[in-house]
Each structure stands twice: as structure tokens, then as C-alpha cells.
Design a protein around this motif. Structure first.
Motif, PDB file in Angstrom:
ATOM      1  N   ARG A 210       0.816  -1.142  -0.045  1.00  0.00           N
ATOM      2  CA  ARG A 210       0.094   0.066   0.022  1.00  0.00           C
ATOM      3  C   ARG A 210       0.932   1.148  -0.018  1.00  0.00           C
ATOM      4  N   VAL A 211       0.808   2.308  -0.802  1.00  0.00           N
ATOM      5  CA  VAL A 211       1.316   3.176  -1.058  1.00  0.00           C
ATOM      6  C   VAL A 211       0.403   4.578  -0.773  1.00  0.00           C
ATOM      7  N   ALA A 212       0.434   5.209   0.221  1.00  0.00           N
ATOM      8  CA  ALA A 212      -0.533   6.394   0.491  1.00  0.00           C
ATOM      9  C   ALA A 212       0.350   7.548   0.755  1.00  0.00           C
TER      10      ALA A 212
ATOM     11  N   ARG B 203       1.670   7.346   4.310  1.00  0.00           N
ATOM     12  CA  ARG B 203       2.412   6.116   4.642  1.00  0.00           C
ATOM     13  C   ARG B 203       2.729   5.035   3.382  1.00  0.00           C
ATOM     14  N   VAL B 204       3.409   4.143   3.705  1.00  0.00           N
ATOM     15  CA  VAL B 204       3.826   3.134   2.791  1.00  0.00           C
ATOM     16  C   VAL B 204       4.297   1.814   3.579  1.00  0.00           C
ATOM     17  N   GLY B 205       3.819   0.589   3.108  1.00  0.00           N
ATOM     18  CA  GLY B 205       4.079  -0.403   3.716  1.00  0.00           C
ATOM     19  C   GLY B 205       3.715  -1.719   2.594  1.00  0.00           C
ATOM     20  N   ALA B 206       4.452  -2.845   3.071  1.00  0.00           N
ATOM     21  CA  ALA B 206       4.341  -3.959   2.116  1.00  0.00           C
ATOM     22  C   ALA B 206       4.763  -5.226   3.002  1.00  0.00           C
ATOM     23  N   ALA B 207       4.219  -6.475   2.567  1.00  0.00           N
ATOM     24  CA  ALA B 207       4.566  -7.642   3.234  1.00  0.00           C
ATOM     25  C   ALA B 207       4.902  -8.626   2.445  1.00  0.00           C
ATOM     26  N   LEU B 208       5.470  -9.586   2.826  1.00  0.00           N
ATOM     27  CA  LEU B 208       6.092 -10.767   1.897  1.00  0.00           C
ATOM     28  C   LEU B 208       5.667 -12.076   2.478  1.00  0.00           C
TER      29      LEU B 208
ATOM     30  N   TRP C 272       6.097  -4.629   6.960  1.00  0.00           N
ATOM     31  CA  TRP C 272       6.474  -3.367   7.196  1.00  0.00           C
ATOM     32  C   TRP C 272       5.855  -2.299   7.093  1.00  0.00           C
ATOM     33  N   ASP C 273       5.606  -1.152   8.038  1.00  0.00           N
ATOM     34  CA  ASP C 273       4.894  -0.020   7.736  1.00  0.00           C
ATOM     35  C   ASP C 273       5.872   1.268   8.146  1.00  0.00           C
ATOM     36  N   LEU C 274       5.778   2.180   7.375  1.00  0.00           N
ATOM     37  CA  LEU C 274       6.860   3.344   7.509  1.00  0.00           C
ATOM     38  C   LEU C 274       5.842   4.727   7.335  1.00  0.00           C
ATOM     39  N   PRO C 275       5.806   5.604   8.023  1.00  0.00           N
ATOM     40  CA  PRO C 275       5.121   6.925   8.150  1.00  0.00           C
ATOM     41  C   PRO C 275       6.306   7.776   7.336  1.00  0.00           C
ATOM     42  N   LEU C 276       5.677   8.409   6.285  1.00  0.00           N
ATOM     43  CA  LEU C 276       6.212   9.435   5.344  1.00  0.00           C
ATOM     44  C   LEU C 276       5.991  10.789   5.933  1.00  0.00           C
ATOM     45  N   LEU C 277       5.219  11.104   6.466  1.00  0.00           N
ATOM     46  CA  LEU C 277       4.855  12.549   6.952  1.00  0.00           C
ATOM     47  C   LEU C 277       4.480  12.350   8.569  1.00  0.00           C
TER      48      LEU C 277
END
Length: 230
Positions: free
Chosen positions: A40-42, A45-50, A124-129
Motif C-alpha cells: 500500500r502506497v498512500a 504512509r507506505v507498507g508492504a509484506a512478503l 513493514w509499515d513506514l510513516p512518510l509524514l
């Protein structure tokens, strides 16, 4: 809707609107092939899983958590300006320029360290702002775009993470954990430092956390980081 991304042949992407980890776990339970990457790219935030299909007992398969972290560090390190420092917490946390910035999570079909799980999911999940414009109240928390990474394209970060992670999986299969250990230790945050639980000495061969307190050394297995299936 997020544009479709490009992944290596061994992987397949799935754009999601919810939590990529939850989607990955659901797909894993449904029997999807290994290599699926919900992402998911918002705007903020951005995140991905494998999804993995381990062929070794869980205690060994858990190495995929630090492996995926190293893949992320390598990916962001390649995309971010050279002065941006990216480090890894043992418990899955990510640090950018010393402050916490997102985290990794891990799930498995079984929590028995000796059993080979049907599936394993690392995401993982990462805040962009930042959540607030006033970041002075949370100096230990940060977001990617305020750490000199405003030009990092989140979609490219997801793609790069997949490529670097696949490269590390291949090395792990061919060379074992030694190269991964060496890379992870160089990126680990807090090794040698004192914490409330004791002095963080490093990790064992299965990346279990070694803590020394009052002359005794305690091992905390990586499996303690497994989260319950959502």
C-alpha cells in the motif's frame, strides 16, 4: 489507487487498501504461493509484506525478519541521500537518523520453534509524514520525508525492498546465516548498550537477543516477536 509496481519474477505484487500484513496473512492462510507482496502506497504512509513458505523449522525461518530488515536498509540506503543513516532494532523497529521510523512485524502459522510452519509473513509499515506538525513533543519518533528523504519515491522503495530482499534470500540459501549476521550486526541499533533489561550483547546463531544482567546472560528467542494472526 496505487499504480501497479514491478517485482522480480519470483515475486508477485498485490495493491491493497488496508494493512498489507493482514492481507498477506489472509492470503497465506488461503494457500497462496510464496512470493506474494501485498503493498500500500498512500500520501502519508507506505507498507508492504512478503509471504514465505519455509522449508526449515520456525527457529531458523525467523531469520527472515532480520533478513527483510536488512533488505529494507539496503533499499532505502540506495535511494536516500548518503548522509541519511538507517539502522535496525532487534524487535523489528526501523530508525532513520537515530529516531524510530516505522517497524517490521512477523507472523507464522505455528509458534512451535521446532516445527516447519506452513507459512511465514514479514511486513513493514513506514510513516512518510509526521502525525503532527509539532514534532518537538516526540523527538524519538520521525517520518521519512522530514529526514532528508523527500525525494525518495515510496513506490520505488517497495520495489527496491523486494529486489534487495530476494538477493539476501538467495545468499541465505547459498551461504547460510554468516553473511546476514555480519550485515545485520553492522546495522543494528543498541548493541553494547545498557537497557532496563540488561546490556544488549548481540544475537546468537538464530538471531536470538543476548542480554547480560548481574553477571548472567539471558537469551530471548526471535520467536517471541511473533504476533497473533489478525
Amino acid at each position: 489507487m496505487t499504480e501497479a509496481l514491478t517485482f522480480p519474477p519470483a515475486m508477485a505484487g498485490e495493491v491493497v487498501t488496508g494493512d498489507p500484513c493482514e492481507v498477506a496473512v489472509m492470503r497465506a492462510i488461503q494457500g497462496v504461493d510464496a512470493g506474494l507482496i501485498p503493498y500500500r502506497v498512500a500520501a502519508d504512509r507506505v507498507g508492504a509484506a512478503l509471504v514465505f513458505a519455509p522449508e526449515v523449522p520456525l527457529a531458523q525461518a525467523m531469520a527472515m525478519l532480520p533478513l527483510c530488515q536488512v533488505g529494507f536498509q539496503n533499499a532505502l540506503g540506495a535511494l536516500a541521500p548518503p548522509e541519511v543513516a538507517v539502522h535496525l532494532d532487534w524487535d523489528g523497529g526501523l530508525r532513520v537518523n537515530g529516531a524510530q521510523c516505522g517497524r517490521f512485524r512477523v507472523f507464522a502459522s505455528d509458534n512451535d520453534p521446532e516445527a516447519v510452519p506452513d507459512w511465514l509473513v514479514v511486513g513493514w509499515d513506514l510513516p512518510l509524514l509526521p502525525l503532527s506538525e509539532d514534532t518537538g513533543h516526540t523527538p524519538d519518533q520521525t517520518a521519512l520525508f522530514v529526514e532528508g528523504c523527500a525525494d525518495v519515491e515510496p513506490a520505488l522503495l517497495v520495489e527496491a525492498w523486494a529486489r534487495h530482499t530476494l538477493n539476501w534470500i538467495a545468499r541465505w540459501e547459498d551461504e547460510g546465516t554468516k553473511p546476514l549476521h555480519a550485515e545485520w550486526r553492522g546495522l543494528a541499533h543498541g548493541v553494547g548498550e545498557d537497557t532496563a533489561d540488561g546490556t544488549f550483547l548481540g544475537v546468537d546463531e538464530h538471531f536470538g537477543k543476548l542480554l547480560r544482567r548481574d553477571g548472567d546472560t539471558t537469551l530471548i528467542p526471535l520467536t517471541t516477536l511473533l504476533e497473533s494472526t489478525p
